[in-house]
Design a protein around this motif. Structure first.
Motif, short mmCIF file in Angstrom:
data_model
loop_
_atom_site.label_atom_id
_atom_site.label_comp_id
_atom_site.label_asym_id
_atom_site.label_seq_id
_atom_site.Cartn_x
_atom_site.Cartn_y
_atom_site.Cartn_z
N GLU A 1 7.36 7.24 -2.07
CA GLU A 1 6.97 6.30 -3.11
C GLU A 1 7.95 6.36 -4.28
N SER B 1 0.86 -1.20 0.00
CA SER B 1 0.00 0.00 0.00
C SER B 1 0.89 1.24 0.00
N TRP C 1 0.51 3.79 -1.87
CA TRP C 1 -0.26 5.00 -2.14
C TRP C 1 -0.57 5.76 -0.85
#
Length: 75
Positions: A44, A35, A37
């Motif tokens: 990221e 995950s 995001w």
């Protein structure tokens, strides 16, 4: 035992044509399950850059000098 120039060239070609697509698919599958995001965009981005460059370090001896002329060839 060191690999010959021709062996390194062949392995480099195999790695780029077969190994890289497999690595991309595996990395994509693993990273899509995380995950990421939820993390900030900068974190990221750093994760994706690290995964994108990680394959280079163990394979550096194979690619080193492949773009040069064959040192064993007769002139």
């Amino acid at each position: 035992m060191a690999m010959s120039y021709k062996a390194r060239r062949r392995w480099a070609l195999v790695i780029l044509l077969i190994g890289m697509p497999i690595y991309i698919a595996v990395a994509w599958a693993i990273l899509s399950r995380l995950s990421l995001w939820q993390l900030p965009v900068v974190v990221e981005f750093v994760v994706f850059v690290l995964v994108g460059v990680a394959w280079v370090f163990p394979l550096k001896p194979v690619f080193k000098g492949v773009g040069q002329a064959d040192p064993d060839a007769k002139d």
